[in-house]
Design an enzyme around this catalytic site. Structure first.
Site, PDB file in Angstrom:
ATOM      1  CE  LYS A  18      -4.084  -2.000   2.262  1.00  0.00           C
ATOM      2  NZ  LYS A  18      -4.824  -2.096   3.557  1.00  0.00           N
ATOM      3  NE  ARG A 126      -5.825 -11.765   5.737  1.00  0.00           N
ATOM      4  CZ  ARG A 126      -6.316 -10.571   5.595  1.00  0.00           C
ATOM      5  NH1 ARG A 126      -6.107  -9.883   4.503  1.00  0.00           N
ATOM      6  NH2 ARG A 126      -7.012 -10.012   6.538  1.00  0.00           N
ATOM      7  CB  THR A 132      -7.212  -5.698   9.752  1.00  0.00           C
ATOM      8  OG1 THR A 132      -7.640  -6.864   9.065  1.00  0.00           O
ATOM      9  CG2 THR A 132      -7.590  -4.466   8.975  1.00  0.00           C
ATOM     10  NE  ARG A 143      -2.134  -5.529   7.091  1.00  0.00           N
ATOM     11  CZ  ARG A 143      -3.289  -6.034   6.675  1.00  0.00           C
ATOM     12  NH1 ARG A 143      -3.929  -6.941   7.399  1.00  0.00           N
ATOM     13  NH2 ARG A 143      -3.807  -5.633   5.534  1.00  0.00           N
ATOM     14  CG  ASN A 163      -3.493  -2.184   7.026  1.00  0.00           C
ATOM     15  OD1 ASN A 163      -3.360  -1.767   5.874  1.00  0.00           O
ATOM     16  ND2 ASN A 163      -4.576  -2.804   7.437  1.00  0.00           N
ATOM     17  CG  HIS A 166      -4.915  -6.002  -0.453  1.00  0.00           C
ATOM     18  ND1 HIS A 166      -6.148  -6.038   0.148  1.00  0.00           N
ATOM     19  CD2 HIS A 166      -4.925  -6.947  -1.425  1.00  0.00           C
ATOM     20  CE1 HIS A 166      -6.888  -6.976  -0.453  1.00  0.00           C
ATOM     21  NE2 HIS A 166      -6.171  -7.526  -1.408  1.00  0.00           N
TER      22      HIS A 166
HETATM   23  P1  GDP Z   1      -7.559  -6.674   5.525  1.00  0.00           P
HETATM   24  O1  GDP Z   1      -8.031  -7.775   4.610  1.00  0.00           O
HETATM   25  O2  GDP Z   1      -6.778  -7.209   6.699  1.00  0.00           O
HETATM   26  O3  GDP Z   1      -6.801  -5.577   4.805  1.00  0.00           O
HETATM   27  O4  GDP Z   1      -8.852  -5.994   6.195  1.00  0.00           O
HETATM   28  P2  GDP Z   1     -10.333  -5.715   5.609  1.00  0.00           P
HETATM   29  O5  GDP Z   1     -10.548  -6.403   4.299  1.00  0.00           O
HETATM   30  O6  GDP Z   1     -11.286  -5.994   6.719  1.00  0.00           O
HETATM   31  O7  GDP Z   1     -10.318  -4.137   5.410  1.00  0.00           O
HETATM   32  C1  GDP Z   1      -9.698  -3.522   4.291  1.00  0.00           C
HETATM   33  C2  GDP Z   1      -8.923  -2.301   4.768  1.00  0.00           C
HETATM   34  O8  GDP Z   1      -9.850  -1.337   5.306  1.00  0.00           O
HETATM   35  C3  GDP Z   1      -7.936  -2.545   5.903  1.00  0.00           C
HETATM   36  O9  GDP Z   1      -6.681  -3.075   5.498  1.00  0.00           O
HETATM   37  C4  GDP Z   1      -7.813  -1.155   6.505  1.00  0.00           C
HETATM   38  O10 GDP Z   1      -6.910  -0.329   5.745  1.00  0.00           O
HETATM   39  C5  GDP Z   1      -9.240  -0.620   6.359  1.00  0.00           C
HETATM   40  N1  GDP Z   1     -10.037  -0.874   7.585  1.00  0.00           N
HETATM   41  C6  GDP Z   1     -10.503  -2.073   8.024  1.00  0.00           C
HETATM   42  N2  GDP Z   1     -11.181  -1.963   9.177  1.00  0.00           N
HETATM   43  C7  GDP Z   1     -11.150  -0.634   9.491  1.00  0.00           C
HETATM   44  C8  GDP Z   1     -11.665   0.138  10.619  1.00  0.00           C
HETATM   45  O11 GDP Z   1     -12.266  -0.373  11.572  1.00  0.00           O
HETATM   46  N3  GDP Z   1     -11.441   1.472  10.578  1.00  0.00           N
HETATM   47  C9  GDP Z   1     -10.736   2.084   9.571  1.00  0.00           C
HETATM   48  N4  GDP Z   1     -10.563   3.401   9.629  1.00  0.00           N
HETATM   49  N5  GDP Z   1     -10.215   1.394   8.524  1.00  0.00           N
HETATM   50  C10 GDP Z   1     -10.418   0.059   8.488  1.00  0.00           C
HETATM   51 MG    MG Z   2      -9.557  -7.800   3.196  1.00  0.00          MG
END
Ligand code: GDP
Ligand code: MG
Length: 202
Positions: A18, A126, A132, A143, A163, A166
């Site tokens: 990212k 992962r 996350t 992360r 973070n 992706h």
């Molecule tokens: P990932 O697969 O671990 O990247 O997580 P997700 O698919 O759930 O979310 C996608 C992205 O959205 C994350 O990597 C974060 O950058 C953002 N994100 C997820 N959850 C939150 C949250 O609770 N608050 C905020 N501000 N951003 C979030």
């Molecule tokens: Mg995701």
């Protein structure tokens, strides 16, 4: 469902540095970790994403948006923030909002897209990426080691959590993302040395 062994051996996942990872010079560090564990890098490119592309990258279904909305709400409450300051308490609407924050974040600087291949590539990458939320990501993960960003601050500032990477969550997500980001002729085939040298003879 019967999983074919040869498919598992060549499982592919999509990994993307990212913008925060790129501008902090963490690209080599991430690639090193992927290569070190034995997974094979089969495609790689630096590029500047458009908002439309990021819109296609992340799922659009209500289930996904509600899940993100719910997670965000839980984080608001956990860190003592009032979710009503977002102007809604509806999971779907909050999910749509976070999706918008992701468009801002992932178009803010160039990114590096990669396809990684090998047994259990999805789960391994992962695991390497970690949770996350950086504070919940184990030390030793990308992360956990390289981000201290907080869901609380991100939510307060109405932006996505920074973070670093992706990584696809499931083989289905990986298939969609690889098809979307790469043409078939951009994915390379080669053997890593351990594939031909480390064999038990019977
Ligand atoms: P990932 O697969 O671990 O990247 O997580 P997700 O698919 O759930 O979310 C996608 C992205 O959205 C994350 O990597 C974060 O950058 C953002 N994100 C997820 N959850 C939150 C949250 O609770 N608050 C905020 N501000 N951003 C979030
Ligand atoms: Mg995701």
């Amino acid at each position: 469902m019967v999983v074919k062994m040869e498919n598992l051996e060549k499982e592919r996942t999509f990994l993307m540095m990212k913008p925060d990872g790129v501008v902090r010079g963490l690209t080599g560090e991430v690639i090193k970790r992927v290569e070190r564990c034995g997974l094979k890098l089969v495609a790689l490119k630096m590029f500047q994403a458009t908002r439309d592309q990021i819109d296609e990258h992340y799922p659009k279904d209500e289930g996904w948006m509600k899940r993100i909305g719910e997670k965000t709400k839980v984080n608001y409450e956990k860190y003592g923030l009032d979710v009503a300051t977002l102007g809604t308490t509806d999971n779907l609407k909050i999910g749509q909002m976070v999706r918008g924050w992701l468009l801002d974040y992932l178009t803010s600087a160039p990114m590096i897209k990669m396809v990684i291949e090998g047994p259990h590539a999805v789960d391994l990458v992962r695991k390497m990426a970690g949770n996350t939320i950086p504070a919940q990501a184990e030390m030793g993960t990308i992360r956990g080691d390289f981000s201290v960003d907080s869901a609380a601050f991100a939510n307060r500032d109405k932006r996505a959590i920074f973070n670093v990477v992706h990584a696809s969550e499931t083989p289905e997500e990986a298939e969609h993302e690889i098809d979307f980001w790469f043409g078939i002729d951009e994915i390379n085939e080669y053997e890593r040395v351990e594939e031909s040298t480390y064999k038990i003879k019977r």
